[in-house]
Write a protein that holds these residues in place. Structure first.
Motif, PDB file in Angstrom:
ATOM      1  N   GLN A  81       0.836  -1.211   0.000  1.00  0.00           N
ATOM      2  CA  GLN A  81       0.000   0.000   0.000  1.00  0.00           C
ATOM      3  C   GLN A  81       0.871   1.262   0.000  1.00  0.00           C
ATOM      4  O   GLN A  81       0.552   2.248  -0.661  1.00  0.00           O
ATOM      5  N   LEU A  82       1.996   1.202   0.720  1.00  0.00           N
ATOM      6  CA  LEU A  82       2.889   2.368   0.779  1.00  0.00           C
ATOM      7  C   LEU A  82       3.572   2.620  -0.566  1.00  0.00           C
ATOM      8  O   LEU A  82       4.045   3.719  -0.833  1.00  0.00           O
ATOM      9  N   MET A  83       3.644   1.596  -1.418  1.00  0.00           N
ATOM     10  CA  MET A  83       4.267   1.763  -2.733  1.00  0.00           C
ATOM     11  C   MET A  83       3.316   2.442  -3.734  1.00  0.00           C
ATOM     12  O   MET A  83       3.719   2.768  -4.841  1.00  0.00           O
ATOM     13  N   CYS A  84       2.065   2.647  -3.326  1.00  0.00           N
ATOM     14  CA  CYS A  84       1.092   3.305  -4.211  1.00  0.00           C
ATOM     15  C   CYS A  84       1.166   4.832  -4.066  1.00  0.00           C
ATOM     16  O   CYS A  84       1.996   5.350  -3.325  1.00  0.00           O
ATOM     17  N   ASN A  85       0.266   5.543  -4.787  1.00  0.00           N
ATOM     18  CA  ASN A  85       0.279   7.012  -4.768  1.00  0.00           C
ATOM     19  C   ASN A  85      -0.202   7.600  -3.457  1.00  0.00           C
ATOM     20  O   ASN A  85       0.412   8.497  -2.897  1.00  0.00           O
ATOM     21  N   HIS A  86      -1.362   7.099  -3.043  1.00  0.00           N
ATOM     22  CA  HIS A  86      -2.044   7.734  -1.919  1.00  0.00           C
ATOM     23  C   HIS A  86      -2.884   6.688  -1.187  1.00  0.00           C
ATOM     24  O   HIS A  86      -3.421   5.776  -1.812  1.00  0.00           O
ATOM     25  N   SER A  87      -2.973   6.827   0.132  1.00  0.00           N
ATOM     26  CA  SER A  87      -3.829   5.923   0.907  1.00  0.00           C
ATOM     27  C   SER A  87      -4.880   6.721   1.667  1.00  0.00           C
ATOM     28  O   SER A  87      -4.579   7.774   2.239  1.00  0.00           O
ATOM     29  N   GLU A  88      -6.102   6.191   1.669  1.00  0.00           N
ATOM     30  CA  GLU A  88      -7.166   6.821   2.466  1.00  0.00           C
ATOM     31  C   GLU A  88      -6.865   6.709   3.958  1.00  0.00           C
ATOM     32  O   GLU A  88      -7.418   7.468   4.752  1.00  0.00           O
ATOM     33  N   GLU A  89      -6.015   5.766   4.329  1.00  0.00           N
ATOM     34  CA  GLU A  89      -5.687   5.603   5.742  1.00  0.00           C
ATOM     35  C   GLU A  89      -4.858   6.809   6.188  1.00  0.00           C
ATOM     36  O   GLU A  89      -3.705   6.971   5.793  1.00  0.00           O
ATOM     37  N   GLY A  90      -5.442   7.662   6.996  1.00  0.00           N
ATOM     38  CA  GLY A  90      -4.753   8.863   7.441  1.00  0.00           C
ATOM     39  C   GLY A  90      -4.509   9.868   6.318  1.00  0.00           C
ATOM     40  O   GLY A  90      -3.676  10.754   6.460  1.00  0.00           O
ATOM     41  N   ASP A  91      -5.245   9.735   5.199  1.00  0.00           N
ATOM     42  CA  ASP A  91      -5.092  10.636   4.037  1.00  0.00           C
ATOM     43  C   ASP A  91      -3.605  10.851   3.724  1.00  0.00           C
ATOM     44  O   ASP A  91      -3.086  11.962   3.767  1.00  0.00           O
ATOM     45  N   THR A  92      -2.945   9.759   3.409  1.00  0.00           N
ATOM     46  CA  THR A  92      -1.488   9.748   3.340  1.00  0.00           C
ATOM     47  C   THR A  92      -0.959   9.730   1.907  1.00  0.00           C
ATOM     48  O   THR A  92      -1.374   8.877   1.106  1.00  0.00           O
ATOM     49  N   ASN A  93      -0.057  10.643   1.590  1.00  0.00           N
ATOM     50  CA  ASN A  93       0.673  10.543   0.324  1.00  0.00           C
ATOM     51  C   ASN A  93       1.776   9.505   0.480  1.00  0.00           C
ATOM     52  O   ASN A  93       2.576   9.582   1.409  1.00  0.00           O
ATOM     53  N   CYS A  94       1.809   8.540  -0.426  1.00  0.00           N
ATOM     54  CA  CYS A  94       2.745   7.427  -0.292  1.00  0.00           C
ATOM     55  C   CYS A  94       3.890   7.551  -1.303  1.00  0.00           C
ATOM     56  O   CYS A  94       4.150   8.631  -1.800  1.00  0.00           O
ATOM     57  N   LEU A  95       4.566   6.429  -1.604  1.00  0.00           N
ATOM     58  CA  LEU A  95       5.805   6.480  -2.370  1.00  0.00           C
ATOM     59  C   LEU A  95       5.588   6.733  -3.868  1.00  0.00           C
ATOM     60  O   LEU A  95       6.488   7.196  -4.563  1.00  0.00           O
ATOM     61  N   GLY A  96       4.417   6.360  -4.377  1.00  0.00           N
ATOM     62  CA  GLY A  96       4.103   6.655  -5.773  1.00  0.00           C
ATOM     63  C   GLY A  96       4.821   5.779  -6.793  1.00  0.00           C
ATOM     64  O   GLY A  96       4.966   6.168  -7.948  1.00  0.00           O
ATOM     65  N   ILE A  97       5.253   4.599  -6.394  1.00  0.00           N
ATOM     66  CA  ILE A  97       5.865   3.683  -7.366  1.00  0.00           C
ATOM     67  C   ILE A  97       4.784   3.156  -8.297  1.00  0.00           C
ATOM     68  O   ILE A  97       4.968   3.086  -9.507  1.00  0.00           O
ATOM     69  N   PHE A  98       3.645   2.787  -7.721  1.00  0.00           N
ATOM     70  CA  PHE A  98       2.498   2.337  -8.519  1.00  0.00           C
ATOM     71  C   PHE A  98       1.480   3.468  -8.582  1.00  0.00           C
ATOM     72  O   PHE A  98       1.199   4.116  -7.574  1.00  0.00           O
ATOM     73  N   ASP A  99       0.937   3.666  -9.797  1.00  0.00           N
ATOM     74  CA  ASP A  99      -0.022   4.749 -10.000  1.00  0.00           C
ATOM     75  C   ASP A  99      -1.422   4.251  -9.595  1.00  0.00           C
ATOM     76  O   ASP A  99      -2.300   4.084 -10.422  1.00  0.00           O
ATOM     77  N   SER A 100      -1.589   3.974  -8.305  1.00  0.00           N
ATOM     78  CA  SER A 100      -2.853   3.427  -7.806  1.00  0.00           C
ATOM     79  C   SER A 100      -3.184   4.076  -6.478  1.00  0.00           C
ATOM     80  O   SER A 100      -2.300   4.583  -5.790  1.00  0.00           O
TER      81      SER A 100
END
Lengths: 199, 251
Positions: A81-100
């Motif tokens: 999940q952290l390798m994706c763009n964004h997570s609804e969990e805590g409205d978090t911007n993530c690493l953005g490796i996967f465009d999901s």
């Protein structure tokens, strides 16, 4: 073969270590950049909460390091999940490796046959499309524990259905990610670990 | 589709499995690790280890055992018995347990559930409830069923889930040891009122009891000890039986 497990503030590192040892690999567990960069294979595990995990990764400069990796790298569960763009969990911007995007299973409003959240237990993976799944049959069972899921996307290499269809595995270049826990998914999970090591 | 889970429970005392008889292919049924491997081979979906000694001086023995189990089995497992603090949980999770179950300590200090969920995540916090039907309702019992409370099981389950319990392991004292089937009425009531998985426990005697727990009791998982321990039911046979009944099962 040098396998590094990225050490950060998210759990299940011990389980991943034991699973690798069962297939004859002795991993190093480290947050040291040089150690990680010199490994042949890298595992990015994780059980925990997205925003605190991302904060920790940023504070320790692990975020840029992970994105820059060229070796085969496997994210597991929260790691995926952290390798994706964004997570609804805590409205978090993530690493953005996967465009999901990562969304929450939201079934609380339904009355009849409401699905439980988190999803806990064995579910099937299908539409398998990667070397990661060599010798794994369609609809094989894997062990899942999660409340958030990755939407279907172009990088999807396995699909799972829990009320809706979502990405249970992703791949882009050298980056692989699985939502389930191969380290806890019996012999089939062990095969996936072996496949990753053999990449 | 997510499958229903079959969970054998192993009672542990001083690092050894309590009672039990030998399986042909294992040397020592008293060794929790050997028994765990056998159950995993038969197709168990998860395992629960309940430490019934669980005194402070035995903690170290337990965490060493947990590490040995984690090294050898490749399915998830829960450890319970006498867990009362964040430190207890931290030691067991670090040793390799996937989840812990808490019971009396959570009832006496409900904030413990919240603290554990915040620190380790709800997914590894299983709330165990021992319940008994009397005076027309189901009530919570503590200390391994020795101490009665005036709290109804439904109200405690709801509160615990609000606080962050990720699963409920519900054991009916009326049914436990009877081999007459699970307490499907209370299991169903809890399952319909909280949005986390429910593990039915107590009363398994025949394969049809497991089917009833899933179909009537709406349980997400069913736990049993003696029917597996004494080889009255083989897990593989049970799962084929349930699958033939069109219940979602991992074969």
């Amino acid at each position: 073969m040098k396998v590094a497990i990225i050490k950060y503030n998210a759990g299940n590192i011990q389980s991943v270590t034991f699973a690798l040892e069962r297939i004859g690999v002795n991993p190093i567990i480290t947050d040291n950049a040089d150690e990680i960069l010199s490994a042949d294979k890298i595992i990015f595990p994780g059980v925990g909460e997205a925003s605190s995990a991302m904060t920790y990764l940023r504070n320790n400069n692990l975020d840029k390091l992970i994105v820059s990796l060229k070796q085969p790298t496997l994210g597991i569960c929260l790691g995926m999940q952290l390798m994706c763009n964004h997570s609804e969990e805590g409205d978090t911007n993530c690493l953005g490796i996967f465009d999901s995007s990562v969304k929450k299973f939201d079934y609380e409003k339904q009355q009849e046959n409401t699905l439980k959240v988190p999803q806990i237990g064995w579910n099937t993976i299908y539409n398998l499309n990667s070397k990661l799944f060599n010798k794994i049959k369609e609809n094989e069972y894997m062990y899942f524990v999660h409340s958030y899921y990755v939407e279907k996307s172009n990088d999807m290499i396995a699909t799972t259905n829990y009320g809706i269809e979502y990405s249970s595995a992703l791949q882009k270049n050298n980056f692989y990610a699985v939502q389930f826990h191969p380290e806890k998914s019996s012999d089939a999970g062990q095969q996936i670990m072996q496949n990753f090591i053999a990449l | 589709m997510l499958t229903k889970r079959i969970i054998p429970c192993l009672d542990i005392k001083d690092g050894r499995t309590v009672k039990g008889i030998n399986f042909e292919n294992i040397r020592d049924a008293g060794d929790p690790v050997e028994l765990a491997i056998e159950y995993a081979k038969q197709g168990a979906d998860e395992l629960v280890f309940l430490d019934i000694t669980a005194t402070n001086e035995k903690r170290k023995t337990l965490s060493e055992l947990v590490t040995r189990i984690a090294k050898h089995i490749n399915i998830p497992f829960t450890v319970g018995g006498g867990i009362s603090s964040i430190e207890d949980v931290s030691v067991l999770l670090k040793a390799g347990a996937d989840k812990v179950s808490i019971n009396t300590s959570a009832y006496k200090n409900p904030q413990l559930i919240k603290e554990l969920a915040n620190q380790f995540g709800s997914q590894c916090i299983v709330l165990a409830i021992d319940t008994k039907f009397e005076n027309n309702d189901w009530f919570v019992y503590l200390n391994g069923g020795k101490v009665k409370t005036e709290t109804t099981t439904v109200s405690w389950a709801k509160k615990a889930v609000e606080l962050g319990a990720g699963e409920i392991l519900l054991t009916s004292m009326n049914n436990d040891g009877t081999k007459n089937g699970f307490a499907n009425d209370i299991t169903k009531r809890i399952s319909e009122q909280v949005n986390v998985p429910i593990i039915a426990s107590g009363g398994a005697g025949k394969m049809e009891h497991f089917a009833d727990a899933f179909l009537e009791g709406k349980a997400d998982a069913a736990l049993a000890a003696s029917v597996f321990h004494y080889k009255e039911i083989n897990i593989q046979d049970l799962k084929k039986y349930l699958s033939n009944k069109k219940i979602a099962i991992r074969i």
